[in-house]
Design a protein around this motif. Sequence first.
Motif, short mmCIF file in Angstrom:
data_model
loop_
_atom_site.label_atom_id
_atom_site.label_comp_id
_atom_site.label_asym_id
_atom_site.label_seq_id
_atom_site.Cartn_x
_atom_site.Cartn_y
_atom_site.Cartn_z
N THR A 149 0.84 -1.20 0.00
CA THR A 149 0.00 0.00 0.00
C THR A 149 0.88 1.25 0.00
OG1 THR A 149 -0.11 0.31 2.42
CG2 THR A 149 -1.65 -1.28 1.44
N ASP A 150 0.22 2.39 -0.09
CA ASP A 150 0.95 3.67 0.00
C ASP A 150 0.59 4.41 1.29
OD1 ASP A 150 -1.65 4.30 -0.56
OD2 ASP A 150 -1.22 5.58 -2.30
N LEU A 151 0.18 3.66 2.29
CA LEU A 151 -0.17 4.29 3.57
C LEU A 151 1.07 4.95 4.17
CD1 LEU A 151 -2.48 1.59 5.22
CD2 LEU A 151 -3.15 3.81 4.29
N PRO A 152 0.98 6.22 4.57
CA PRO A 152 2.15 6.92 5.10
C PRO A 152 2.47 6.59 6.55
CG PRO A 152 0.26 8.39 5.07
CD PRO A 152 -0.19 7.12 4.42
N LEU A 153 1.51 6.02 7.27
CA LEU A 153 1.72 5.76 8.70
C LEU A 153 1.15 4.40 9.06
CD1 LEU A 153 2.52 6.60 11.59
CD2 LEU A 153 0.30 7.74 11.77
N LEU A 154 1.99 3.56 9.65
CA LEU A 154 1.58 2.24 10.13
C LEU A 154 2.16 2.05 11.53
CD1 LEU A 154 2.50 0.31 6.88
CD2 LEU A 154 0.17 0.54 7.75
N PHE A 155 1.37 1.49 12.41
CA PHE A 155 1.88 1.20 13.75
C PHE A 155 1.09 0.04 14.34
CE2 PHE A 155 -1.10 4.70 13.92
CZ PHE A 155 -1.88 4.50 15.04
N SER A 156 1.60 -0.51 15.42
CA SER A 156 0.96 -1.68 16.02
C SER A 156 1.31 -1.77 17.49
CB SER A 156 1.40 -2.97 15.31
OG SER A 156 2.78 -3.22 15.55
N GLY A 157 0.57 -2.62 18.17
CA GLY A 157 0.85 -2.86 19.58
C GLY A 157 0.36 -4.23 20.00
N GLN A 158 1.03 -4.80 20.97
CA GLN A 158 0.61 -6.07 21.53
C GLN A 158 -0.34 -5.82 22.70
OE1 GLN A 158 3.82 -9.10 21.92
NE2 GLN A 158 5.15 -7.50 21.09
N VAL A 159 -1.21 -6.80 22.95
CA VAL A 159 -2.22 -6.67 24.00
C VAL A 159 -1.76 -7.40 25.25
CG1 VAL A 159 -4.57 -7.25 24.69
CG2 VAL A 159 -4.12 -6.40 22.38
N ARG A 160 -1.85 -6.68 26.37
CA ARG A 160 -1.61 -7.29 27.67
C ARG A 160 -2.65 -6.76 28.63
NH1 ARG A 160 3.50 -5.58 25.99
NH2 ARG A 160 4.90 -7.26 25.31
N THR A 161 -3.37 -7.68 29.26
CA THR A 161 -4.41 -7.32 30.24
C THR A 161 -5.35 -6.24 29.71
OG1 THR A 161 -2.96 -5.71 31.37
CG2 THR A 161 -2.96 -7.98 32.20
N GLU A 162 -5.93 -6.50 28.52
CA GLU A 162 -6.94 -5.63 27.92
C GLU A 162 -6.43 -4.23 27.61
OE1 GLU A 162 -10.28 -6.65 27.01
OE2 GLU A 162 -9.06 -8.44 27.20
N VAL A 163 -5.14 -4.12 27.35
CA VAL A 163 -4.54 -2.84 26.97
C VAL A 163 -3.63 -3.07 25.77
CG1 VAL A 163 -3.03 -0.94 27.66
CG2 VAL A 163 -4.63 -1.93 29.31
N VAL A 164 -3.75 -2.22 24.74
CA VAL A 164 -2.86 -2.28 23.58
C VAL A 164 -1.67 -1.36 23.85
CG1 VAL A 164 -2.65 -2.00 21.08
CG2 VAL A 164 -4.87 -2.59 22.09
N HIS A 165 -0.48 -1.92 23.92
CA HIS A 165 0.73 -1.14 24.15
C HIS A 165 1.39 -0.86 22.80
CE1 HIS A 165 0.62 -1.97 28.53
NE2 HIS A 165 0.14 -3.13 28.15
N LEU A 166 1.28 0.35 22.29
CA LEU A 166 1.82 0.69 20.98
C LEU A 166 3.35 0.69 21.04
CD1 LEU A 166 -0.57 3.57 19.84
CD2 LEU A 166 -0.80 1.09 19.57
#
Length: 279
Positions: free
Chosen positions: A20-37
């Motif tokens: 894709t040509d998306l300018p921004l991508l990020f992710s996070g893992q889940v621990r205890t119902e929280v997404v840590h980016l």
Amino acid sequence: MRPDDGDAFRHALRQVQGRTDLPLLFSGQVRTEVVHLSQFLGARTAAIRGLDVVAGAGLGGQALARRRPVAVADYRSANTITHDYDAVVEGEGIRSIAAVPVVVSDSVRGVLYGASRGAAPLGDLATDAMAEAARQLARELAIRDEVDRRLRLHQLAATDRGLPRDRAATEEVRHVHAELRAIAHDVPDDALRDRLLEASRRLAGLGADPEPEAPSPLSPRELDVLAQVALGCSNAEAGRRLSLLPETVKSYLRGAMRKLDAHTRLAAVVTARRRGLLP
């Protein structure tokens, strides 16, 4: 022995970036119902780095709570989400954004985000690429979980039987190595297949002292067959596990023995282990 799952999340982002040509991508893992980016491609500021997104809050929190992809064309004016993170989102200049959960065995293990700084929706190409990357990442995490589970069970069983942990762990590593190679040939994605084969190669090298930079003399299928033989499988059993005919297994085994200068199946396995080709 488990690789860092953060690297797998970053690899998933790079897959999306390549399609894709998306300018921004990020992710996070889940621990205890929280997404840590924690993983970012294209971020201009530190606004979203290290952010914790709770279930139900913002877009990623909705993806976590609902366990399905969600998207908005204009984050600022969207009335379908909470606006707990407006300051962070505006600091990065995000307008259009999608969040896709990574679901393994009905549990959300992480969230992939794709965003643009314009108000137009991301489009099907971008969201499809994110969904496919999330599916592939989920499969890889499931495989890693299964490897961990089998190692734990084998260690517990070894303790119950009074076997030395080292010996039991070695046997389980050999089973996992053979299974990883068998699974790899059923995976349609080339990149994921290569990563599984690389993981099996690393398992094979544990405790061995092969020649530096020495390439394997065996073909991938010869090594697959020898890995099954090392577990005590007959040609027929190895064929069933690898979806090969017994005569085909026999042919690969003969090739492996010839290349390793071994006159018996056992000698071929011993030589392969000594050279770091099998665990």
